[in-house]
Design a protein around this motif. Structure first.
Motif, PDB file in Angstrom:
ATOM      1  N   GLY A 208       5.932   6.138   3.176  1.00 44.46           N
ATOM      2  CA  GLY A 208       6.563   5.264   4.167  1.00 44.46           C
ATOM      3  C   GLY A 208       6.510   5.838   5.565  1.00 44.46           C
ATOM      4  O   GLY A 208       6.191   5.131   6.532  1.00 44.46           O
ATOM      5  N   ILE A 209       6.800   7.131   5.706  1.00 45.55           N
ATOM      6  CA  ILE A 209       6.760   7.765   7.024  1.00 45.55           C
ATOM      7  C   ILE A 209       5.332   7.784   7.562  1.00 45.55           C
ATOM      8  O   ILE A 209       5.091   7.547   8.752  1.00 45.55           O
ATOM      9  CB  ILE A 209       7.353   9.176   6.946  1.00 45.55           C
ATOM     10  CG1 ILE A 209       8.866   9.097   6.675  1.00 45.55           C
ATOM     11  CG2 ILE A 209       7.088   9.945   8.245  1.00 45.55           C
ATOM     12  CD1 ILE A 209       9.531  10.449   6.508  1.00 45.55           C
ATOM     13  N   SER A 210       4.353   8.064   6.708  1.00 49.59           N
ATOM     14  CA  SER A 210       2.966   8.095   7.165  1.00 49.59           C
ATOM     15  C   SER A 210       2.478   6.716   7.584  1.00 49.59           C
ATOM     16  O   SER A 210       1.588   6.608   8.436  1.00 49.59           O
ATOM     17  CB  SER A 210       2.064   8.644   6.053  1.00 49.59           C
ATOM     18  OG  SER A 210       2.022   7.753   4.955  1.00 49.59           O
TER      19      SER A 210
ATOM     20  N   GLY B 233      10.505  11.144  -3.344  1.00 52.53           N
ATOM     21  CA  GLY B 233       9.782  11.881  -2.323  1.00 52.53           C
ATOM     22  C   GLY B 233       8.474  11.205  -1.939  1.00 52.53           C
ATOM     23  O   GLY B 233       8.103  11.148  -0.760  1.00 52.53           O
ATOM     24  N   ALA B 234       7.780  10.640  -2.928  1.00 56.94           N
ATOM     25  CA  ALA B 234       6.508   9.970  -2.655  1.00 56.94           C
ATOM     26  C   ALA B 234       6.715   8.708  -1.820  1.00 56.94           C
ATOM     27  O   ALA B 234       5.927   8.420  -0.904  1.00 56.94           O
ATOM     28  CB  ALA B 234       5.810   9.629  -3.969  1.00 56.94           C
TER      29      ALA B 234
ATOM     30  N   ALA C   3       4.207  14.935   0.618  1.00 54.82           N
ATOM     31  CA  ALA C   3       2.971  15.283   1.319  1.00 54.82           C
ATOM     32  C   ALA C   3       1.752  14.665   0.633  1.00 54.82           C
ATOM     33  O   ALA C   3       0.839  14.143   1.298  1.00 54.82           O
ATOM     34  CB  ALA C   3       2.826  16.802   1.396  1.00 54.82           C
ATOM     35  N   LEU C   4       1.726  14.706  -0.689  1.00 50.68           N
ATOM     36  CA  LEU C   4       0.606  14.125  -1.423  1.00 50.68           C
ATOM     37  C   LEU C   4       0.533  12.619  -1.206  1.00 50.68           C
ATOM     38  O   LEU C   4      -0.554  12.048  -1.023  1.00 50.68           O
ATOM     39  CB  LEU C   4       0.756  14.446  -2.910  1.00 50.68           C
ATOM     40  CG  LEU C   4      -0.385  14.023  -3.830  1.00 50.68           C
ATOM     41  CD1 LEU C   4      -1.700  14.657  -3.399  1.00 50.68           C
ATOM     42  CD2 LEU C   4      -0.062  14.395  -5.281  1.00 50.68           C
ATOM     43  N   ALA C   5       1.684  11.939  -1.203  1.00 41.62           N
ATOM     44  CA  ALA C   5       1.697  10.492  -0.974  1.00 41.62           C
ATOM     45  C   ALA C   5       1.225  10.148   0.423  1.00 41.62           C
ATOM     46  O   ALA C   5       0.509   9.149   0.620  1.00 41.62           O
ATOM     47  CB  ALA C   5       3.110   9.949  -1.208  1.00 41.62           C
TER      48      ALA C   5
ATOM     49  N   TRP D 206       0.822  -1.213   0.000  1.00 43.70           N
ATOM     50  CA  TRP D 206       0.000   0.000   0.000  1.00 43.70           C
ATOM     51  C   TRP D 206       0.857   1.265   0.000  1.00 43.70           C
ATOM     52  O   TRP D 206       0.461   2.304  -0.542  1.00 43.70           O
ATOM     53  CB  TRP D 206      -0.951  -0.009   1.196  1.00 43.70           C
ATOM     54  CG  TRP D 206      -2.061  -0.990   1.027  1.00 43.70           C
ATOM     55  CD1 TRP D 206      -2.209  -2.183   1.646  1.00 43.70           C
ATOM     56  CD2 TRP D 206      -3.183  -0.855   0.143  1.00 43.70           C
ATOM     57  NE1 TRP D 206      -3.355  -2.816   1.215  1.00 43.70           N
ATOM     58  CE2 TRP D 206      -3.968  -2.021   0.289  1.00 43.70           C
ATOM     59  CE3 TRP D 206      -3.606   0.122  -0.759  1.00 43.70           C
ATOM     60  CZ2 TRP D 206      -5.144  -2.228  -0.420  1.00 43.70           C
ATOM     61  CZ3 TRP D 206      -4.774  -0.083  -1.470  1.00 43.70           C
ATOM     62  CH2 TRP D 206      -5.527  -1.248  -1.300  1.00 43.70           C
ATOM     63  N   ILE D 207       2.043   1.190   0.647  1.00 44.49           N
ATOM     64  CA  ILE D 207       2.967   2.330   0.579  1.00 44.49           C
ATOM     65  C   ILE D 207       3.330   2.622  -0.873  1.00 44.49           C
ATOM     66  O   ILE D 207       3.305   3.778  -1.328  1.00 44.49           O
ATOM     67  CB  ILE D 207       4.236   2.037   1.411  1.00 44.49           C
ATOM     68  CG1 ILE D 207       3.929   2.083   2.903  1.00 44.49           C
ATOM     69  CG2 ILE D 207       5.341   3.052   1.078  1.00 44.49           C
ATOM     70  CD1 ILE D 207       5.103   1.655   3.780  1.00 44.49           C
ATOM     71  N   MET D 208       3.649   1.584  -1.627  1.00 39.01           N
ATOM     72  CA  MET D 208       4.040   1.768  -3.022  1.00 39.01           C
ATOM     73  C   MET D 208       2.867   2.200  -3.896  1.00 39.01           C
ATOM     74  O   MET D 208       3.040   2.966  -4.849  1.00 39.01           O
ATOM     75  CB  MET D 208       4.667   0.479  -3.567  1.00 39.01           C
ATOM     76  CG  MET D 208       5.976   0.119  -2.899  1.00 39.01           C
ATOM     77  SD  MET D 208       7.227   1.424  -3.117  1.00 39.01           S
ATOM     78  CE  MET D 208       8.553   0.818  -2.068  1.00 39.01           C
ATOM     79  N   MET D 209       1.667   1.724  -3.579  1.00 45.02           N
ATOM     80  CA  MET D 209       0.475   2.182  -4.312  1.00 45.02           C
ATOM     81  C   MET D 209       0.280   3.688  -4.123  1.00 45.02           C
ATOM     82  O   MET D 209       0.031   4.428  -5.080  1.00 45.02           O
ATOM     83  CB  MET D 209      -0.758   1.433  -3.821  1.00 45.02           C
ATOM     84  CG  MET D 209      -0.855  -0.003  -4.271  1.00 45.02           C
ATOM     85  SD  MET D 209      -1.380  -0.165  -5.989  1.00 45.02           S
ATOM     86  CE  MET D 209      -3.128   0.239  -5.835  1.00 45.02           C
ATOM     87  N   ALA D 210       0.386   4.147  -2.868  1.00 44.71           N
ATOM     88  CA  ALA D 210       0.236   5.578  -2.600  1.00 44.71           C
ATOM     89  C   ALA D 210       1.330   6.386  -3.273  1.00 44.71           C
ATOM     90  O   ALA D 210       1.080   7.474  -3.822  1.00 44.71           O
ATOM     91  CB  ALA D 210       0.251   5.824  -1.091  1.00 44.71           C
TER      92      ALA D 210
END
Length: 498
Positions: free
Chosen positions: A178-180, A172-173, A484-486, A141-145
């Protein structure tokens, strides 16, 4: 009195027919603008179908098919925004038409992505966010976002006619998502420091190499009394260097690790360079026959090297930047258990989606931004454009060999700026140029100007400073915006699906 019946005169009929004609023209214009988005949508559908064939009845197939659509969409955006740097110099120098440039770039992008794109994919898919520390389901899901955020940002930038770094966007995405998702601990900050340092140094290296090449061309060819004789000697050498360096890179990429020693690879490059020199020299001699001793004649002799360097740059771009689209897809395929044991070695069908997506995006949407790099930063002729393309290609090739996802946009633009700033310096300080102008003045028996380059120094700058600030601003903005968008997209996905 009863109303008189309407009489349909010829003039009234002509007006009505004109209205119908205008309506038809307007409808055709609107439909024509929808053709390219429609073709892009068809490609996304084909990417989903292509992925479905390979993951049918596998666990997580729905997630992989959806990720394939996003990867295809991301690849098209890379082709629309980033590939323009590969052929912009050649188009700006009038060495090839727009159609020829698009075809050459599309072919070599596919070859570069499928043959030599695997090493950088590993960096994007596994090394930025440590795949070992993140549960496979969360990693998917991280990679999808990340794919969604980067593709949307690049699409917006392309619509605004702003060439941005697709590498900055995806890196950046991935960090933002990943951080979120799991916090900053799994982020490999050492790898991020290496990537960030390469973003800063690679444009400088590209600019220095391009300036050095242009100094070589000006000193040994352009400001010689017999330009054609000098070109006959040095143009085959330049082509040989290009071919030898490219072959050495291919051996490094395609041979198993440790199979060839560095000395052996250097010998292979020298051998291919010698063969290229022997093959190209007769062609250059034939082209140089009956050419006048003028700078305009040199454009003819540099046309072949420029086309070759543009093709080489497209190959290098495909090898480096395909990772921006298929790196996240490769991680998703691995996270659901159908990508094999090694996350950094994606299946061939994954690479093909990225490779063909880049070429489709270039062919459908690329011409909008090609002219910025080729014409609007500084004036390019075939000699300067060759220096830009070869410098960019070699810088990207070395970065791809090292596994660093550098920004092709910034290297290409850095090379263009390097050429432009060098021309400003050379115009004011070159002793070879001043001596050449004095010899010409003496041969034509005219008064020598006190300062041979005084007219050039009074002209406007040869590099547009506003574009320099635009590029810097794009570098600063892209990473935080995409991150931020990711992060926001991941939170939405988490609320809806996880």
């Amino acid at each position: 009195m009863p109303p008189r019946p309407a009489v349909l005169t010829k003039r009234t009929l002509d007006k009505d027919l004109d209205k119908i004609t205008h309506a038809e023209d307007a409808a055709k214009h609107v439909l024509r603008r929808l053709v390219t988005p429609g073709l892009g949508l068809i490609f996304v559908g084909l990417a989903m179908l292509f992925a479905g064939v390979y993951v049918f009845d596998q666990p997580g197939a729905v997630l992989v098919v959806a990720a394939a659509a996003l990867a295809g969409y991301m690849a098209m955006n890379i082709g629309a925004n980033d590939v323009t740097n590969n052929v912009g110099a050649a188009v700006g120098a009038r060495a090839m038409t727009m159609g020829q440039a698009l075809i050459i770039a599309a072919i070599f992008e596919i070859l570069g992505a499928t043959i030599a794109g695997g090493e950088v994919v590993k960096t994007i898919s596994a090394n930025i966010v440590d795949a070992v520390q993140v549960p496979p389901a969360i990693l998917g899901w991280i990679m999808m976002a990340a794919l969604t955020a980067a593709a949307l940002w690049i699409n917006l930038a392309t619509w605004m006619n702003a060439p941005v770094s697709t590498t900055h966007a995806i890196v950046g995405a991935v960090i933002g998502a990943g951080i979120s998702a799991v916090g900053p601990e799994p982020v490999n900050w050492r790898v991020m420091l290496e990537i960030t340092s390469s973003w800063i140094t690679s444009p400088l290296i590209g600019g220095l190499i391009a300036a050095g090449l242009l100094y070589f061309v000006k000193t040994l060819i352009i400001y010689r009394d017999d330009k054609i004789a000098a070109a006959r000697h040095w143009v085959p050498v330049l082509v040989a260097v290009m071919a030898g360096g490219f072959m050495a890179y291919m051996v490094l990429q395609l041979s198993p690790t440790g199979r060839f020693q560095s000395f052996t690879i250097i010998l292979i490059g020298i051998g291919i360079g010698l063969v290229s020199w022997l093959a190209v020299r007769p062609l250059v001699l034939a082209q140089a026959r009956d050419l006048e001793n003028r700078n305009s004649s040199l454009r003819v002799l540099f046309k072949l090297p420029l086309i070759g360097s543009a093709a080489l740059l497209s190959f290098a771009h495909g090898a480096n930047d395909v990772s921006n689209a298929v790196g996240p897809l490769s991680a998703i395929v691995h996270s659901v258990g159908i990508g094999g044991d090694a996350i950094g070695h994606p299946p061939l069908w994954v690479m093909l989606i990225g490779a063909f997506g880049i070429s489709v995006g270039l062919l459908l949407f690329g011409p909008r931004l090609i002219r910025l790099v080729g014409e609007e930063i500084t004036k390019l002729n075939p000699m300067r454009a060759y220096c830009v393309a070869l410098s960019t290609a070699f810088t990207v090739i070395v970065a791809s060999w090292l596994g660093l996802p550098v920004s092709t946009t910034h290297i290409a633009v850095g090379s263009v700026f390097g050429v432009g700033f060098f021309r400003e310096w050379y115009t004011r300080h070159s002793k070879a140029r001043i001596a050449y102008i004095r010899r010409k003045a003496e041969s034509f028996d005219i008064d020598e100007p006190e300062e041979p380059n005084i007219h050039e120094t009074r002209r406007r700058y040869l590099v547009r400073r506003s574009h320099f600030m635009t590029i810097v601003a794009a570098w600063i903005v892209t990473v935080p915006v995409s991150a931020a968008l990711a992060a926001m997209i991941y939170w939405v996905m988490f609320a809806l699906f996880i």
